[in-house]
Design a protein around this motif. Structure first.
Motif, PDB file in Angstrom:
ATOM      1  N   SER A 259      -2.242   9.587  -8.947  1.00  0.00           N
ATOM      2  CA  SER A 259      -2.070   8.135  -8.933  1.00  0.00           C
ATOM      3  C   SER A 259      -2.377   7.545  -7.563  1.00  0.00           C
ATOM      4  CB  SER A 259      -0.635   7.794  -9.337  1.00  0.00           C
ATOM      5  OG  SER A 259      -0.288   6.494  -8.970  1.00  0.00           O
ATOM      6  N   GLN A 260      -3.211   6.514  -7.534  1.00  0.00           N
ATOM      7  CA  GLN A 260      -3.475   5.812  -6.277  1.00  0.00           C
ATOM      8  C   GLN A 260      -2.218   5.099  -5.795  1.00  0.00           C
ATOM      9  OE1 GLN A 260      -6.318   5.978  -4.413  1.00  0.00           O
ATOM     10  NE2 GLN A 260      -5.036   4.953  -2.871  1.00  0.00           N
ATOM     11  N   GLY A 261      -1.417   4.606  -6.728  1.00  0.00           N
ATOM     12  CA  GLY A 261      -0.158   3.971  -6.348  1.00  0.00           C
ATOM     13  C   GLY A 261       0.778   4.939  -5.656  1.00  0.00           C
ATOM     14  N   PHE A 262       0.742   6.199  -6.058  1.00  0.00           N
ATOM     15  CA  PHE A 262       1.556   7.226  -5.409  1.00  0.00           C
ATOM     16  C   PHE A 262       1.113   7.400  -3.958  1.00  0.00           C
ATOM     17  CE2 PHE A 262       3.300  11.301  -4.393  1.00  0.00           C
ATOM     18  CZ  PHE A 262       4.387  11.506  -5.245  1.00  0.00           C
ATOM     19  N   VAL A 263      -0.201   7.514  -3.765  1.00  0.00           N
ATOM     20  CA  VAL A 263      -0.741   7.675  -2.410  1.00  0.00           C
ATOM     21  C   VAL A 263      -0.439   6.444  -1.566  1.00  0.00           C
ATOM     22  CG1 VAL A 263      -2.855   7.953  -1.062  1.00  0.00           C
ATOM     23  CG2 VAL A 263      -2.543   9.250  -3.185  1.00  0.00           C
ATOM     24  N   ASP A 264      -0.612   5.256  -2.140  1.00  0.00           N
ATOM     25  CA  ASP A 264      -0.356   4.017  -1.391  1.00  0.00           C
ATOM     26  C   ASP A 264       1.112   3.910  -0.960  1.00  0.00           C
ATOM     27  OD1 ASP A 264      -2.991   3.381  -1.772  1.00  0.00           O
ATOM     28  OD2 ASP A 264      -2.628   1.844  -3.302  1.00  0.00           O
ATOM     29  N   SER A 265       2.018   4.369  -1.816  1.00  0.00           N
ATOM     30  CA  SER A 265       3.443   4.317  -1.469  1.00  0.00           C
ATOM     31  C   SER A 265       3.744   5.238  -0.293  1.00  0.00           C
ATOM     32  CB  SER A 265       4.290   4.700  -2.687  1.00  0.00           C
ATOM     33  OG  SER A 265       4.058   3.820  -3.773  1.00  0.00           O
ATOM     34  N   LEU A 266       3.139   6.414  -0.302  1.00  0.00           N
ATOM     35  CA  LEU A 266       3.303   7.321   0.837  1.00  0.00           C
ATOM     36  C   LEU A 266       2.635   6.757   2.088  1.00  0.00           C
ATOM     37  CD1 LEU A 266       2.676  10.808  -0.834  1.00  0.00           C
ATOM     38  CD2 LEU A 266       4.871   9.824  -0.133  1.00  0.00           C
ATOM     39  N   ALA A 267       1.530   6.061   1.909  1.00  0.00           N
ATOM     40  CA  ALA A 267       0.828   5.472   3.055  1.00  0.00           C
ATOM     41  C   ALA A 267       1.686   4.389   3.715  1.00  0.00           C
ATOM     42  CB  ALA A 267      -0.512   4.891   2.611  1.00  0.00           C
ATOM     43  N   PHE A 268       2.438   3.637   2.929  1.00  0.00           N
ATOM     44  CA  PHE A 268       3.337   2.639   3.503  1.00  0.00           C
ATOM     45  C   PHE A 268       4.370   3.328   4.403  1.00  0.00           C
ATOM     46  CE2 PHE A 268       7.014  -0.044   3.808  1.00  0.00           C
ATOM     47  CZ  PHE A 268       6.514  -1.337   3.880  1.00  0.00           C
ATOM     48  N   LEU A 269       4.934   4.422   3.913  1.00  0.00           N
ATOM     49  CA  LEU A 269       5.907   5.170   4.703  1.00  0.00           C
ATOM     50  C   LEU A 269       5.276   5.682   5.995  1.00  0.00           C
ATOM     51  CD1 LEU A 269       8.727   6.506   4.952  1.00  0.00           C
ATOM     52  CD2 LEU A 269       7.822   8.427   3.616  1.00  0.00           C
ATOM     53  N   LYS A 270       4.061   6.176   5.905  1.00  0.00           N
ATOM     54  CA  LYS A 270       3.370   6.663   7.098  1.00  0.00           C
ATOM     55  C   LYS A 270       3.154   5.536   8.110  1.00  0.00           C
ATOM     56  CE  LYS A 270      -0.601   9.472   8.519  1.00  0.00           C
ATOM     57  NZ  LYS A 270      -0.972   8.655   9.685  1.00  0.00           N
ATOM     58  N   THR A 271       2.813   4.348   7.624  1.00  0.00           N
ATOM     59  CA  THR A 271       2.628   3.198   8.515  1.00  0.00           C
ATOM     60  C   THR A 271       3.907   2.881   9.278  1.00  0.00           C
ATOM     61  OG1 THR A 271       0.927   2.247   7.097  1.00  0.00           O
ATOM     62  CG2 THR A 271       2.024   0.747   8.617  1.00  0.00           C
ATOM     63  N   LEU A 272       5.046   2.973   8.601  1.00  0.00           N
ATOM     64  CA  LEU A 272       6.326   2.711   9.258  1.00  0.00           C
ATOM     65  C   LEU A 272       6.516   3.619  10.469  1.00  0.00           C
ATOM     66  CD1 LEU A 272       8.757   2.319   6.208  1.00  0.00           C
ATOM     67  CD2 LEU A 272       7.772   0.493   7.603  1.00  0.00           C
ATOM     68  N   PHE A 273       6.193   4.901  10.292  1.00  0.00           N
ATOM     69  CA  PHE A 273       6.371   5.845  11.391  1.00  0.00           C
ATOM     70  C   PHE A 273       5.273   5.699  12.445  1.00  0.00           C
ATOM     71  CE2 PHE A 273       9.326   7.755   8.460  1.00  0.00           C
ATOM     72  CZ  PHE A 273      10.286   8.331   9.295  1.00  0.00           C
ATOM     73  N   ASP A 274       4.035   5.518  12.010  1.00  0.00           N
ATOM     74  CA  ASP A 274       2.928   5.399  12.953  1.00  0.00           C
ATOM     75  C   ASP A 274       3.090   4.199  13.876  1.00  0.00           C
ATOM     76  OD1 ASP A 274       1.775   7.630  11.873  1.00  0.00           O
ATOM     77  OD2 ASP A 274       0.190   6.565  10.772  1.00  0.00           O
ATOM     78  N   GLU A 275       3.655   3.103  13.347  1.00  0.00           N
ATOM     79  CA  GLU A 275       3.753   1.870  14.129  1.00  0.00           C
ATOM     80  C   GLU A 275       5.156   1.599  14.674  1.00  0.00           C
ATOM     81  OE1 GLU A 275       1.977  -1.572  12.379  1.00  0.00           O
ATOM     82  OE2 GLU A 275       0.340  -0.441  11.440  1.00  0.00           O
ATOM     83  N   ASP A 276       6.023   2.617  14.613  1.00  0.00           N
ATOM     84  CA  ASP A 276       7.378   2.481  15.164  1.00  0.00           C
ATOM     85  C   ASP A 276       8.115   1.294  14.535  1.00  0.00           C
ATOM     86  OD1 ASP A 276       9.494   3.260  16.757  1.00  0.00           O
ATOM     87  OD2 ASP A 276       8.876   2.008  18.457  1.00  0.00           O
ATOM     88  N   LEU A 277       8.060   1.229  13.212  1.00  0.00           N
ATOM     89  CA  LEU A 277       8.682   0.127  12.486  1.00  0.00           C
ATOM     90  C   LEU A 277       9.958   0.551  11.772  1.00  0.00           C
ATOM     91  CD1 LEU A 277       5.463  -1.414  10.859  1.00  0.00           C
ATOM     92  CD2 LEU A 277       6.638  -2.151  12.959  1.00  0.00           C
TER      93      LEU A 277
END
Length: 473
Positions: A259-277
């Motif tokens: 599922s692309q939605g599955f990947v996108d949900s994980l990508a949101f989590l990665k953005t949180l960590f990558d950008e110190d959010l």
């Protein structure tokens, strides 16, 4: 069993005849059962069970006494009507995943099994599949107010065989909780309502770049958080993507992979960590982080936004360990948006807990008699107010004291109308664990694509290749 407290109650005549002749007392087993529930109870009764003893196992959060008070009030009434019976409380003080494991250990043996257990709807059918619970369809047919229970909650306790395995009591919904003072410091509106995931990220960046010392955004993630990570975290994103079927395609009766939605949900989590959010990795992997959030991070303005459930304001009532009477003036609520604002526009997940009778119950009729006391209208109204949860019962919802008990109760109740529910299938707990592992992999350096591929492989192993299908959207 040693080292227990006893409390004597006045006897009244029972509504139906049960054996008489013994002194009634309510027995607490907290100190021992909380640490080693299986070993503690194994020493209580040798190879035979006392037919006049009713054990009820439930999860206790830290030093909280809300469930104990609910059960004790019902036990007092039940014991007064049945002076021969002993009600023994078995509070299991444990993190979420540990509770399920310890409860299953208790239910696995006739010698240690409780007679009633407090079950999360997400684990119930797994426990049914493992043979821990027995059907109670014949019993609930005569249960007063059964027709008042929401159909979705009844579905959650119905097995694949069509039998009913529990009596639903509570439900819940999820949303964004945000700190208005932190938002003001970042130049964000106090009536904030994001329309997409990007709006959440923009608000988090504004908090990060402001003079505030607050963690911008927090979502439960990783294996130490258990089902909180799956339901309050990942699934609040996944079910807001364009894939439509979510984790499981009910029409095809297959688990969804690729599922692309599955990947996108994980990508949101990665953005949180990558950008110190978000918080640190250590905070996310702390199984007790929720207690820190409720007792200090939110009240002290050290957290800007949190995805969490309808019940969390119970941590701030007058009788809570850390009262926060001003919370409703300081905290705002916002619907969780879908990925791009499309579809229904918002998303929430609903779950719930109920009472079930284990396979190794001593006397199912007696156990169900006590269950009836636990789920009377009056008892459940008081329990809902004390526990700050949403009821599954129309008769409870109609009571004025319920409808007005919290500034947030109506908001979260209204969300139920469009709520998604987790797949009520025996395999779900294992699938949920795979979700948590995928989240943790991303948090510790994996790419979303690699973590999603590992999830797909794990789910295929769990349910078999004949029970999976590739996403079509």
């Amino acid at each position: 069993m040693n080292d227990v407290d006893e409390e004597v109650f006045v006897a009244h005549r029972p509504p139906h005849r049960l054996p008489t002749g013994r002194r009634t007392f309510l027995r607490y087993t907290a100190g021992v059962a909380a640490v080693l529930p299986l070993a503690a109870l194994a020493g209580c009764s040798g190879n035979s069970r006392d037919p006049n003893l009713i054990r009820i196992a439930f999860q206790q959060f830290g030093s909280g006494t809300i469930k104990e008070e609910w059960i004790s009030a019902a036990a007092e009434e039940f014991s007064a009507e049945n002076p021969d019976l002993v009600v023994e409380l078995v509070p299991i003080v444990a993190a979420e995943n540990d509770y399920f494991t310890k409860n299953e250990l208790l239910m696995s043996s006739p010698r240690t099994s409780p007679d009633l257990v407090y079950e999360d709807s997400f684990i119930l059918l797994s426990d049914v599949g493992a043979g821990y619970l027995q059907p109670i369809t014949d019993l609930v047919e005569g249960l007063e107010n059964w027709d008042d229970i929401a159909d979705a909650s009844k579905d959650a306790v119905t097995g694949e065989d069509g039998e009913i395995y529990g009596v639903p009591i509570t439900t819940d919904t999820r949303a964004l909780w945000f700190h208005r003072e932190v938002f003001a410091e970042a130049g964000l509106p106090e009536d904030w309502q994001p329309g997409s995931w990007d709006d959440i990220l923009e608000a988090a960046r504004a908090i990060r770049d402001s003079d505030s010392e607050a963690i911008p955004f927090f979502m439960f993630a990783g294996t130490p958080q258990g089902e909180k990570a799956s339901m309050q975290g990942f699934e609040m994103f996944m079910y807001g993507t364009g894939d439509g079927t979510g984790l499981y395609d009910g029409e095809a009766e297959k688990w969804v992979l690729g599922s692309q939605g599955f990947v996108d949900s994980l990508a949101f989590l990665k953005t949180l960590f990558d950008e110190d959010l978000t918080g640190s990795l250590g905070q996310h992997l702390d199984p007790n982080i929720s207690e820190t959030i409720y007792s200090s991070l939110l009240p002290d303005g050290k957290l800007g936004m949190l995805i969490d459930g309808s019940w969390i304001s119970q941590n701030w009532t007058e009788t809570a360990p850390t009262p926060w009477p001003e919370w409703s003036d300081v905290i705002g609520l916002a619907d969780m948006p879908t990925q791009d604002g499309g579809g229904t526009g918002t998303v929430t997940l609903a779950g719930g807990w109920g009472l079930s009778i284990p396979k190794h119950v001593t006397d199912r009729e007696v156990a169900f008699g006590f269950l009836q006391k636990l789920v009377s209208t009056e008892t459940l109204v008081k329990y809902a107010i004390a526990d700050n949860h949403i009821t599954v019962r129309a008769d409870v919802a109609e009571r004025e004291e319920y409808a007005s008990y919290s500034p947030a109760v109506q908001y979260f109740t209204d969300l139920l109308e469009s709520a998604y529910y987790r797949p009520a299938l025996p395999a779900y707990p294992e699938v949920s664990s795979a979700l948590q592992e995928a989240m943790e992999a991303v948090m510790t350096g994996s790419t979303p694509e690699a973590a999603a591929a590992a999830y797909d492989a794990t789910v295929t192993d769990i349910v078999g290749p004949e029970n999976v299908q590739e996403a079509t959207a």
